[in-house]
Design an enzyme around this catalytic site. Structure first.
Site, PDB file in Angstrom:
ATOM      1  N   GLU A 154      -2.810  49.124   7.762  1.00 52.56           N
ATOM      2  CA  GLU A 154      -1.861  49.757   6.827  1.00 52.56           C
ATOM      3  C   GLU A 154      -2.096  49.268   5.407  1.00 52.56           C
ATOM      4  OE1 GLU A 154       2.305  49.668   8.447  1.00 52.56           O
ATOM      5  OE2 GLU A 154       1.229  48.878  10.165  1.00 52.56           O
ATOM      6  N   HIS A 197      -6.356  69.538  13.085  1.00 52.98           N
ATOM      7  CA  HIS A 197      -4.914  69.632  12.810  1.00 52.98           C
ATOM      8  C   HIS A 197      -4.125  68.585  13.599  1.00 52.98           C
ATOM      9  CE1 HIS A 197      -5.897  73.650  11.143  1.00 52.98           C
ATOM     10  NE2 HIS A 197      -6.685  73.729  12.196  1.00 52.98           N
TER      11      HIS A 197
END
Ligand code: ARG
Length: 459
Positions: free
Chosen positions: A290, A156
């Protein structure tokens, strides 16, 4: 220029329709495969006495000179031709006359294009496979250097348990090994020759499809001629494999972006793989990571585009299928481009071990180990789990961590605690005592490195 099929028509094709119909601007990249396929076809035709040896020789010479001229940049792709197949054939006839007109005996562009794409993709995928090997090797080497670099493992995106950077990196190596296997499988299944299926029904000439298949290094032939010309499963299989590969790269890139941020600072990308900002002088941006993360989307797009194009198409060839090429070519180019940048970007990145270690010291990532400590001393796991939860809450309230909690407090919480607790929950112990197969412990990580090395030696 008259179309090859002009005989059937009273009027010329409309200029716009002609441009619309033409695939030459993108299928010209298969010129080499088209010529190789045609040479094998001429050899087969003459070996079976369908054309003379003399014509076959002329054809082969003509085709070889076309190949040479294209590679030397002397012959360029003029846009009058409908596709690369028509281009090569008309150029051949220009050069050698009537013999050139005999080449298309016992074949069709439908089996020709199916052949060319398979051969083109076979070559491209061999490159992609070797690029994947280089990536896996770079990851193995990075892992080797970092078997003792402790970092927080996350679930998480919350600090969970300590792992080593080697262990984390090896997780990606395992993914890329599976990607390698998927692509290799697809290439193997693709390696059946469709040439000789002709338009769809086969031919009345006594051809030898096995001869051509062997000359062109195929393992077998497509056994059903209708399937042979209408199958594009191999493009879809490759696009699926590329999509999974790109998904893996995008996950890795996401971590590279996070790790390069000031908030993490787990790695420092080399200047040669970073960019600056046009306005903010302090910036060092992970643009490469990216962009690769972003390019994942276009490869998914290529897969969905081709799946959608093929959906509901009746047998056998339909012009819709010309759309296969831009999708698969774009995906091949994108995967190659991304791998060519990603591997050196990772290989040259500096691992900032101290920062990883500092981050590991916060966030109670040894809480599971504290619970396990109590379990090993006889407490049931659920009770230990509850007690440690309370201990963590106490530490948070008192602005401390498990490692710094005074022993009197431990003793108060449970009589099972002894002085060895500090050593048992140290990050090093947490990592070193992980002994299960596949775990972050040193024996397991070394076994994983050996597995990757063995894979690299065998492939
Ligand atoms: N350019 C075509 C393609 O890429 C080649 C096959 C054309 N066949 C035909 N019957 N029109 O699909």
């Amino acid at each position: 220029m008259d179309k090859m099929w002009a005989g059937r028509f009273a009027k010329q094709l409309d200029k716009l329709a002609d441009d619309f119909n033409s695939s030459l601007r993108f299928d010209c990249r298969m010129y080499k495969q088209d010529i190789e396929g045609s040479i094998a076809h001429a050899l087969m035709l003459s070996s079976k006495g369908i054309i003379t040896k003399e014509d076959s020789n002329k054809i082969i010479e003509g085709l070889s000179s076309i190949l040479e001229d294209i590679e030397a940049g002397v012959l360029t792709f003029d846009n009058d031709a409908e596709d690369i197949h028509m281009f090569v054939e008309s150029e051949l006839t220009k050069r050698i006359g009537d013999a050139g007109k005999r080449l298309h005996t016992a074949r069709s562009r439908n089996d020709q294009v199916a052949l060319d794409i398979r051969m083109y993709l076979r070559a491209e995928n061999n490159e992609i496979l070797s690029m994947l090997l280089s990536l896996i090797e770079a990851l193995r080497d990075k892992a080797k250097e970092n078997t003792d670099a402790i970092m927080p493992g996350y679930t998480h995106l919350q600090r969970a348990q300590p792992v080593t950077f080697a262990h984390h990196i090896l997780a990606y190596a395992m993914m890329f090994i599976r990607d390698y296997g998927r692509i290799k499988d697809a290439v193997k299944r693709m390696n059946s020759s469709p040439i000789g299926c002709c338009a769809l029904a086969g031919t009345t000439y006594d051809t030898d499809r096995y001869f051509e298949a062997e000359k062109l290094q195929f393992d077998s032939i497509m056994l059903n001629s209708i399937d042979g010309v209408s199958d594009r499963d191999f493009c879809l299989e490759l696009l699926s494999a590329y999509s999974v590969l790109m998904m893996h790269l995008s996950r890795f890139c996401e971590e590279v972006v996070l790790w390069s941020s000031w908030e993490f600072k787990f790695i420092e990308l080399d200047d040669s793989y970073s960019t600056g900002s046009s306005i903010m002088p302090q910036k060092k941006n992970p643009d490469m990571a990216e962009l690769i993360r972003g390019k994942c989307g276009r490869v998914y797009g290529d897969l969905v585009a081709l799946l959608t194009t093929l959906k509901g198409l009746p047998l056998a060839y339909n012009k819709d299928m010309q759309e296969d090429k831009e999708a698969i070519f774009d995906a091949v180019d994108t995967v190659k481009l991304c791998l060519s940048v990603f591997t050196p970007m990772i290989a040259t990145a500096t691992v900032l071990r101290d920062n990883m270690l500092t981050a590991s010291k916060k966030g109670f990532i040894n809480a599971t180990d504290l619970a396990d400590y109590l379990v090993k001393k006889g407490m049931p796991f659920r009770s230990a789990y509850k007690l440690v939860g309370e201990t963590v809450a106490y530490c948070i309230a008192n602005n401390t961590v498990l490692d710094d909690l005074p022993f009197e407090k431990y003793a108060e919480l449970s009589t099972l605690f002894e002085e060895d607790v500090y050593n048992e929950i140290s990050l090093e112990t947490c990592v070193n005592k992980r002994i299960s197969a596949g775990s972050t412990g040193p024996a397991s990580v070394n076994a994983q490195i050996d597995y990757v090395s063995e894979f690299l030696n065998n492939d």
